[in-house]
Write a protein that holds these residues in place. Structure first.
Motif, PDB file in Angstrom:
ATOM      1  N   GLU A  26      -8.217   8.018  -0.585  1.00  0.00           N
ATOM      2  CA  GLU A  26      -8.294   7.958  -2.040  1.00  0.00           C
ATOM      3  C   GLU A  26      -7.015   7.420  -2.680  1.00  0.00           C
ATOM      4  O   GLU A  26      -6.933   7.301  -3.894  1.00  0.00           O
ATOM      5  CB  GLU A  26      -8.578   9.356  -2.598  1.00  0.00           C
ATOM      6  CG  GLU A  26      -9.947   9.910  -2.219  1.00  0.00           C
ATOM      7  CD  GLU A  26     -10.169  11.287  -2.796  1.00  0.00           C
ATOM      8  OE1 GLU A  26      -9.225  11.820  -3.424  1.00  0.00           O
ATOM      9  OE2 GLU A  26     -11.280  11.825  -2.626  1.00  0.00           O
ATOM     10  N   LEU A  27      -6.015   7.088  -1.848  1.00  0.00           N
ATOM     11  CA  LEU A  27      -4.732   6.676  -2.386  1.00  0.00           C
ATOM     12  C   LEU A  27      -4.615   5.161  -2.502  1.00  0.00           C
ATOM     13  O   LEU A  27      -5.164   4.413  -1.685  1.00  0.00           O
ATOM     14  CB  LEU A  27      -3.599   7.194  -1.497  1.00  0.00           C
ATOM     15  CG  LEU A  27      -3.508   8.707  -1.321  1.00  0.00           C
ATOM     16  CD1 LEU A  27      -2.359   9.054  -0.382  1.00  0.00           C
ATOM     17  CD2 LEU A  27      -3.350   9.414  -2.651  1.00  0.00           C
ATOM     18  N   CYS A  28      -3.885   4.717  -3.521  1.00  0.00           N
ATOM     19  CA  CYS A  28      -3.612   3.296  -3.711  1.00  0.00           C
ATOM     20  C   CYS A  28      -2.373   2.910  -2.897  1.00  0.00           C
ATOM     21  O   CYS A  28      -1.261   2.816  -3.430  1.00  0.00           O
ATOM     22  CB  CYS A  28      -3.377   2.998  -5.192  1.00  0.00           C
ATOM     23  SG  CYS A  28      -4.834   3.172  -6.230  1.00  0.00           S
ATOM     24  N   ILE A  29      -2.561   2.701  -1.613  1.00  0.00           N
ATOM     25  CA  ILE A  29      -1.475   2.303  -0.728  1.00  0.00           C
ATOM     26  C   ILE A  29      -1.959   1.149   0.142  1.00  0.00           C
ATOM     27  O   ILE A  29      -3.169   0.978   0.347  1.00  0.00           O
ATOM     28  CB  ILE A  29      -1.004   3.474   0.170  1.00  0.00           C
ATOM     29  CG1 ILE A  29      -2.185   4.090   0.927  1.00  0.00           C
ATOM     30  CG2 ILE A  29      -0.301   4.534  -0.658  1.00  0.00           C
ATOM     31  CD1 ILE A  29      -1.778   5.221   1.868  1.00  0.00           C
ATOM     32  N   PRO A  30      -1.044   0.326   0.642  1.00  0.00           N
ATOM     33  CA  PRO A  30      -1.455  -0.807   1.487  1.00  0.00           C
ATOM     34  C   PRO A  30      -2.228  -0.340   2.712  1.00  0.00           C
ATOM     35  O   PRO A  30      -1.987   0.747   3.245  1.00  0.00           O
ATOM     36  CB  PRO A  30      -0.121  -1.453   1.880  1.00  0.00           C
ATOM     37  CG  PRO A  30       0.835  -1.034   0.810  1.00  0.00           C
ATOM     38  CD  PRO A  30       0.398   0.336   0.381  1.00  0.00           C
ATOM     39  N   SER A  31      -3.143  -1.183   3.171  1.00  0.00           N
ATOM     40  CA  SER A  31      -4.003  -0.815   4.302  1.00  0.00           C
ATOM     41  C   SER A  31      -3.205  -0.585   5.575  1.00  0.00           C
ATOM     42  O   SER A  31      -3.522   0.305   6.368  1.00  0.00           O
ATOM     43  CB  SER A  31      -5.059  -1.904   4.530  1.00  0.00           C
ATOM     44  OG  SER A  31      -4.428  -3.159   4.767  1.00  0.00           O
ATOM     45  N   ASP A  32      -2.141  -1.392   5.798  1.00  0.00           N
ATOM     46  CA  ASP A  32      -1.355  -1.191   7.012  1.00  0.00           C
ATOM     47  C   ASP A  32      -0.585   0.122   6.945  1.00  0.00           C
ATOM     48  O   ASP A  32      -0.377   0.784   7.970  1.00  0.00           O
ATOM     49  CB  ASP A  32      -0.404  -2.362   7.243  1.00  0.00           C
ATOM     50  CG  ASP A  32       0.501  -2.630   6.045  1.00  0.00           C
ATOM     51  OD1 ASP A  32       0.215  -2.089   4.962  1.00  0.00           O
ATOM     52  OD2 ASP A  32       1.482  -3.372   6.203  1.00  0.00           O
ATOM     53  N   THR A  33      -0.165   0.519   5.730  1.00  0.00           N
ATOM     54  CA  THR A  33       0.491   1.819   5.574  1.00  0.00           C
ATOM     55  C   THR A  33      -0.496   2.943   5.818  1.00  0.00           C
ATOM     56  O   THR A  33      -0.190   3.936   6.472  1.00  0.00           O
ATOM     57  CB  THR A  33       1.089   1.956   4.160  1.00  0.00           C
ATOM     58  OG1 THR A  33       1.998   0.883   3.931  1.00  0.00           O
ATOM     59  CG2 THR A  33       1.821   3.278   4.002  1.00  0.00           C
ATOM     60  N   ARG A  51       4.071   7.498  -6.338  1.00  0.00           N
ATOM     61  CA  ARG A  51       3.723   6.630  -5.210  1.00  0.00           C
ATOM     62  C   ARG A  51       2.326   6.901  -4.644  1.00  0.00           C
ATOM     63  O   ARG A  51       1.629   5.960  -4.265  1.00  0.00           O
ATOM     64  CB  ARG A  51       4.768   6.794  -4.089  1.00  0.00           C
ATOM     65  CG  ARG A  51       6.153   6.275  -4.470  1.00  0.00           C
ATOM     66  CD  ARG A  51       6.134   4.781  -4.676  1.00  0.00           C
ATOM     67  NE  ARG A  51       7.459   4.274  -5.021  1.00  0.00           N
ATOM     68  CZ  ARG A  51       7.879   4.070  -6.266  1.00  0.00           C
ATOM     69  NH1 ARG A  51       7.073   4.337  -7.296  1.00  0.00           N
ATOM     70  NH2 ARG A  51       9.085   3.584  -6.488  1.00  0.00           N
ATOM     71  N   LEU A  52       1.923   8.152  -4.565  1.00  0.00           N
ATOM     72  CA  LEU A  52       0.609   8.460  -3.981  1.00  0.00           C
ATOM     73  C   LEU A  52      -0.413   8.609  -5.097  1.00  0.00           C
ATOM     74  O   LEU A  52      -0.907   9.691  -5.383  1.00  0.00           O
ATOM     75  CB  LEU A  52       0.700   9.723  -3.129  1.00  0.00           C
ATOM     76  CG  LEU A  52       1.736   9.682  -1.999  1.00  0.00           C
ATOM     77  CD1 LEU A  52       1.716  10.970  -1.203  1.00  0.00           C
ATOM     78  CD2 LEU A  52       1.478   8.492  -1.084  1.00  0.00           C
ATOM     79  N   VAL A  53      -0.751   7.491  -5.712  1.00  0.00           N
ATOM     80  CA  VAL A  53      -1.660   7.480  -6.856  1.00  0.00           C
ATOM     81  C   VAL A  53      -3.094   7.351  -6.365  1.00  0.00           C
ATOM     82  O   VAL A  53      -3.400   6.531  -5.493  1.00  0.00           O
ATOM     83  CB  VAL A  53      -1.315   6.318  -7.804  1.00  0.00           C
ATOM     84  CG1 VAL A  53      -2.263   6.283  -8.992  1.00  0.00           C
ATOM     85  CG2 VAL A  53       0.126   6.449  -8.274  1.00  0.00           C
ATOM     86  N   CYS A  54      -3.979   8.161  -6.936  1.00  0.00           N
ATOM     87  CA  CYS A  54      -5.382   8.104  -6.543  1.00  0.00           C
ATOM     88  C   CYS A  54      -6.041   6.831  -7.061  1.00  0.00           C
ATOM     89  O   CYS A  54      -5.770   6.373  -8.173  1.00  0.00           O
ATOM     90  CB  CYS A  54      -6.139   9.321  -7.087  1.00  0.00           C
ATOM     91  SG  CYS A  54      -5.698  10.867  -6.277  1.00  0.00           S
ATOM     92  N   LYS A  55      -6.923   6.270  -6.236  1.00  0.00           N
ATOM     93  CA  LYS A  55      -7.671   5.093  -6.657  1.00  0.00           C
ATOM     94  C   LYS A  55      -8.708   5.480  -7.706  1.00  0.00           C
ATOM     95  O   LYS A  55      -9.058   6.630  -7.878  1.00  0.00           O
ATOM     96  CB  LYS A  55      -8.393   4.465  -5.458  1.00  0.00           C
ATOM     97  CG  LYS A  55      -7.471   3.851  -4.433  1.00  0.00           C
ATOM     98  CD  LYS A  55      -8.247   3.039  -3.421  1.00  0.00           C
ATOM     99  CE  LYS A  55      -9.182   3.908  -2.593  1.00  0.00           C
ATOM    100  NZ  LYS A  55      -9.820   3.146  -1.510  1.00  0.00           N
TER     101      LYS A  55
END
Length: 285
Positions: A26-33, A51-55
């Motif tokens: 549910e987080l907006c982070i890069p796929s490789d991360t 940094r850990l923002v929900c999509k």
């Protein structure tokens, strides 16, 4: 016979633990991360919030709602932060500074909105310590509201006139001279409390120029975080505690001016955003 429900004492604990767990998907982070990230809990609230923002979620029109329209995932956990050690370290710093100093403790009267306009994906923010993640009052903010209070009280809001005052320059400094008073950051004396508050825009379409203000227009809720039921501690150091021989503070020392000023600043002026509607006020204890 009526069957009694079995009470599981660990149910409430498990529920709270689940609320603090983070779903990586549910987080907006890069796929490789995301592929190498293995965590269910992050206790640092600065990292959670910034940094850990929900999509966003898919709405009924099959459109992705941006994160700013969603409620914050409020999961602050400050229990592991050694606030008692931080408080004692602040006291030792004042003692070893070599300057005359004074500690202050301020209890919030209601809600505090600090750093509300800082950059954030949610369009509203909060000032958090970048290392520990707890909310705090920067020393420069406390210095700023003290200066603002003097400008409003003694100079009728004329900042240019205040800047020409030798007493104000001596205490707060100017572009050419360093001030003789140092304010430390105000930190909570124990785990602070945070919750979400709202700004209720009743006629959003009217403000967008789309329609007149009508009663059947749905309100638009804007969420923002506030601190409440918290006591902050900060220190003030006086490089040169002189006695003023003339001017607005005639017969007072620098320390006596601040000792009288700071309680009034928090009880009458407030700090942070929305002070016009009773946010940001406190009592020096």
């Amino acid at each position: 016979m009526r069957r009694q429900k079995n009470h599981n004492p660990n149910h409430s604990k498990n529920k709270k633990q689940q609320e603090r767990e983070i779903n990586i998907d549910e987080l907006c982070i890069p796929s490789d991360t995301r592929s190498i990230l293995e965590l269910k809990r992050v206790d640092n609230y600065w990292l959670q919030y910034h940094r850990l923002v929900c999509k966003g979620k898919i709405n009924k029109n099959s459109e992705l709602e941006p994160p700013r329209q969603l409620q914050f995932h409020f999961r602050p956990n400050f229990q592991a932060i050694p606030f008692n050690h931080l408080i004692e370290r602040q006291k030792r710093m004042l003692t070893k500074s070599g300057y005359e100093n004074q500690l202050f403790k301020v209890r919030l009267d209601w809600h505090l909105a600090i750093g509300l306009g800082d950059a954030s994906v949610y369009e509203t923010s909060i000032t958090l310590h970048p290392l520990y993640g707890y909310p705090f009052l920067p020393g420069q903010a406390i210095k700023g509201v003290c200066h603002s209070y003097i400008v409003l009280t003694y100079f009728d809001g004329d900042e240019e006139k205040a800047l020409q005052s030798p007493e104000v320059q001596f205490i707060f400094g100017s572009q050419k001279l360093a001030g003789n008073v140092i304010f430390t950051d105000a930190i909570p004396i124990k785990a602070p409390k945070i919750k979400k508050d709202i700004i209720n825009v009743h006629f959003s379409k009217y403000y967008q120029g789309a329609s007149p203000p009508v009663d059947y227009d749905n309100p638009s809720l804007v969420y923002f975080p506030v601190v409440y039921n918290t006591i902050f501690q900060f220190g003030v150091m006086f490089k040169d505690n002189i006695e003023f021989k003339e001017g607005i503070f005639k017969g007072q020392t620098v320390k006596s001016v601040l000792m009288e000023l700071i309680p009034k600043v928090f009880s009458e002026h407030g700090i942070g955003a929305k002070t016009a509607v009773n946010y940001g006020y406190g009592t020096v204890i």
